[in-house]
Design a protein around this motif. Structure first.
Motif, short mmCIF file in Angstrom:
data_model
loop_
_atom_site.label_atom_id
_atom_site.label_comp_id
_atom_site.label_asym_id
_atom_site.label_seq_id
_atom_site.Cartn_x
_atom_site.Cartn_y
_atom_site.Cartn_z
N LYS A 164 -18.78 -25.53 46.35
CA LYS A 164 -18.61 -25.09 44.97
C LYS A 164 -17.75 -26.07 44.18
CE LYS A 164 -19.47 -20.23 45.95
NZ LYS A 164 -19.09 -18.83 45.72
N ASN A 165 -18.07 -26.16 42.89
CA ASN A 165 -17.34 -27.07 42.02
C ASN A 165 -15.88 -26.67 41.90
OD1 ASN A 165 -19.72 -28.41 41.55
ND2 ASN A 165 -20.15 -27.36 39.63
N GLY A 166 -15.05 -27.64 41.58
CA GLY A 166 -13.63 -27.38 41.38
C GLY A 166 -13.11 -28.08 40.14
N VAL A 167 -11.93 -27.69 39.71
CA VAL A 167 -11.28 -28.30 38.55
C VAL A 167 -9.86 -28.70 38.92
CG1 VAL A 167 -12.68 -27.04 36.89
CG2 VAL A 167 -10.52 -26.05 37.67
N ASP A 168 -9.30 -29.59 38.13
CA ASP A 168 -7.95 -30.07 38.39
C ASP A 168 -6.94 -29.06 37.85
OD1 ASP A 168 -5.64 -31.44 38.87
OD2 ASP A 168 -6.05 -33.08 37.47
N ASN A 271 -28.99 -19.76 31.06
CA ASN A 271 -29.15 -20.33 32.40
C ASN A 271 -27.91 -21.15 32.74
OD1 ASN A 271 -31.84 -19.69 33.57
ND2 ASN A 271 -32.59 -20.65 31.69
N GLU A 272 -27.51 -21.13 34.00
CA GLU A 272 -26.37 -21.92 34.47
C GLU A 272 -26.54 -22.21 35.95
OE1 GLU A 272 -23.89 -23.45 33.17
OE2 GLU A 272 -23.82 -22.66 31.13
N GLY A 273 -25.84 -23.23 36.42
CA GLY A 273 -25.68 -23.44 37.84
C GLY A 273 -24.36 -22.81 38.25
N PHE A 274 -23.37 -23.65 38.51
CA PHE A 274 -22.00 -23.18 38.78
C PHE A 274 -21.12 -23.87 37.74
CE2 PHE A 274 -17.88 -23.01 40.94
CZ PHE A 274 -17.89 -21.72 41.47
N PRO A 275 -20.95 -23.27 36.57
CA PRO A 275 -20.32 -23.97 35.44
C PRO A 275 -18.83 -24.21 35.63
CG PRO A 275 -20.67 -21.66 34.92
CD PRO A 275 -21.35 -21.90 36.24
N LEU A 276 -18.37 -25.33 35.08
CA LEU A 276 -16.96 -25.70 35.17
C LEU A 276 -16.10 -25.02 34.11
CD1 LEU A 276 -17.14 -29.56 35.81
CD2 LEU A 276 -16.66 -27.76 37.47
N ALA A 277 -16.65 -24.79 32.93
CA ALA A 277 -15.83 -24.28 31.83
C ALA A 277 -15.09 -22.98 32.17
CB ALA A 277 -16.68 -24.12 30.57
N PRO A 278 -15.74 -21.99 32.81
CA PRO A 278 -14.99 -20.78 33.16
C PRO A 278 -13.85 -21.05 34.14
CG PRO A 278 -17.34 -20.37 33.27
CD PRO A 278 -17.18 -21.85 33.12
N LEU A 279 -14.05 -22.03 35.04
CA LEU A 279 -12.98 -22.39 35.98
C LEU A 279 -11.80 -23.00 35.21
CD1 LEU A 279 -15.01 -24.13 38.85
CD2 LEU A 279 -14.39 -21.71 38.65
N GLU A 280 -12.11 -23.90 34.27
CA GLU A 280 -11.06 -24.55 33.49
C GLU A 280 -10.29 -23.53 32.66
OE1 GLU A 280 -13.52 -28.78 32.91
OE2 GLU A 280 -13.41 -27.30 31.28
N ALA A 281 -11.00 -22.63 32.00
CA ALA A 281 -10.34 -21.62 31.17
C ALA A 281 -9.43 -20.73 32.01
CB ALA A 281 -11.39 -20.78 30.45
N GLN A 282 -9.94 -20.28 33.15
CA GLN A 282 -9.14 -19.39 34.00
C GLN A 282 -7.96 -20.13 34.62
OE1 GLN A 282 -11.89 -16.18 36.09
NE2 GLN A 282 -12.97 -18.14 35.94
N SER A 283 -8.13 -21.43 34.90
CA SER A 283 -7.00 -22.22 35.39
C SER A 283 -5.88 -22.29 34.35
CB SER A 283 -7.47 -23.63 35.74
OG SER A 283 -6.43 -24.39 36.33
N CYS A 284 -6.25 -22.17 33.08
CA CYS A 284 -5.26 -22.13 31.99
C CYS A 284 -4.75 -20.71 31.75
CB CYS A 284 -5.88 -22.68 30.71
SG CYS A 284 -6.22 -24.46 30.76
#
Length: 359
Positions: A164-168, A271-284
């Motif tokens: 799964k994708n990840g964010v910094d 449609n989406e795959g495994f989007p990064l934007a929700p990960l980035e927002a939640q990381s904030c």
């Protein structure tokens, strides 16, 4: 250290492209890694996406023109030999076809990441996939459980791994809301919903704009991103009398500041795959709502996240209203740190690449 060559269709701001750039930044092989963009030129790409500039010497642009280009297979095979590549890592169907076959000619092993599966409803994509899987035996990675399940129905897609994708999480941090809004010239008062992504039909911005007519007048929407539907969406906003409440920010380079300005982040995609934007927002630390498509739901913190019906403005408005009113005892950031940090993703790909060269 291994020489890994990632191959993408283009290097324009987007989730897939951000993931590939993040992998370059956080891989143990980052100094020897290259990214090949089939389309575009270095000058165009860096003008559109300044974040690329520090990595200019690791980026290669082939300036492919539209249409089928079989000569590109041989060109890539020769390039991989010149780069002394140990592993070729492709993203999406075009690079999978050209670089997958090119790597086969060069005798180099392939890792292929699928970021969504819905595009395989296109018969041309199915044909390209069948050709590559016949002549090459790539290690296939899906970026979400739902993507892996869908891919499993295709011939040649055996033993699919999920990374799964990840964010910094060191970059996407909670911040001061008032300061962030001031920097972006957004309203100081009232509730602020945010969404980001290409302004294209698949991203569902039109539905979220419709939902704004059902939300209180002190609720605003900030849209980060650019695309072909910019004028159409602005016309929709005007026709609904929402000009004072919907704010088009264009391309935002400092995305942590964007997320920090919000009360809720929303991904209204069809449609989406495994989007990064929700990960980035939640990381904030921002509570997040996503539509029930692709792997989007897999990105959510179960304690603070909300699932929306794709294409349903009424459902979207009702659930966002509830999310804006909630006072969560925990932050979604804790979920992202535990499950979706970029270092975890990079380590998994490094281990996979190491296994490809030690058979």
């Amino acid at each position: 250290m291994k020489t890994i060559v990632q191959v993408l269709q283009h290097l324009k701001p987007g989730g897939l492209e951000v993931m590939a750039l993040n992998l370059l930044m956080f891989s143990n092989n980052k100094r020897s890694m290259k990214i090949v963009s089939l389309e575009g030129s270095a000058e165009e790409a860096m003008e559109q996406w300044p974040r690329l500039r520090p990595f200019a010497d690791q980026l290669i642009f082939l300036n492919k023109k539209p249409g089928f280009k079989p000569s590109l297979i041989k060109q890539l095979a020769e390039l991989f030999k010149v780069l002394d590549a140990d592993v070729v890592h492709t993203h999406h169907i075009g690079p999978y076809f050209y670089a997958g076959l090119g790597a086969r000619l060069a005798g180099i092993k392939v890792i292929h990441t699928e970021h969504d599966a819905w595009h395989y409803s296109n018969n041309n994509h199915k044909t390209l996939h069948k050709i590559v899987s016949t002549f090459s035996k790539p290690t296939v990675v899906a970026d979400a459980d739902v993507v892996a399940k869908s891919l499993g129905a295709l011939p040649g897609m055996d033993n699919i791994q999920v990374i799964k994708n990840g964010v910094d999480t060191y970059t996407f941090l909670p911040g001061d809301k008032a300061s962030a809004r001031a920097q972006l010239k957004l309203p100081k008062n009232g509730k602020l919903i945010g969404t980001s992504g290409r302004l294209e039909e698949v991203k569902g911005h039109c539905v979220l704009i419709d939902a704004m007519t059902l939300l209180p007048s002190n609720t605003h929407l900030a849209i980060a991103g650019s695309g072909s539907l910019k004028e159409a969406l602005k016309n929709q906003v005007k026709s609904l009398g929402l000009e004072s409440r919907v704010h088009f920010l264009g391309h935002v380079e400092n995305m942590p500041t964007f997320y920090q300005s919000l009360d809720v982040f929303c991904l209204p995609s069809f449609n989406e795959g495994f989007p990064l934007a929700p990960l980035e927002a939640q990381s904030c630390g921002i509570p997040t709502a996503v539509t029930n498509v692709g792997g989007a739901v897999e990105t959510l913190c179960q304690s603070t996240g909300t699932i929306l019906k794709a294409g349903d403005a009424k459902d979207m408005a009702e659930k966002i209203t509830l999310l804006l009113a909630e006072r969560h005892q925990i932050s979604p950031r804790e979920h992202i740190i535990a499950s979706s940090d970029i270092r975890k993703m990079a380590k998994a790909y490094d281990e996979l690449a190491e296994g490809q060269t030690n058979d």
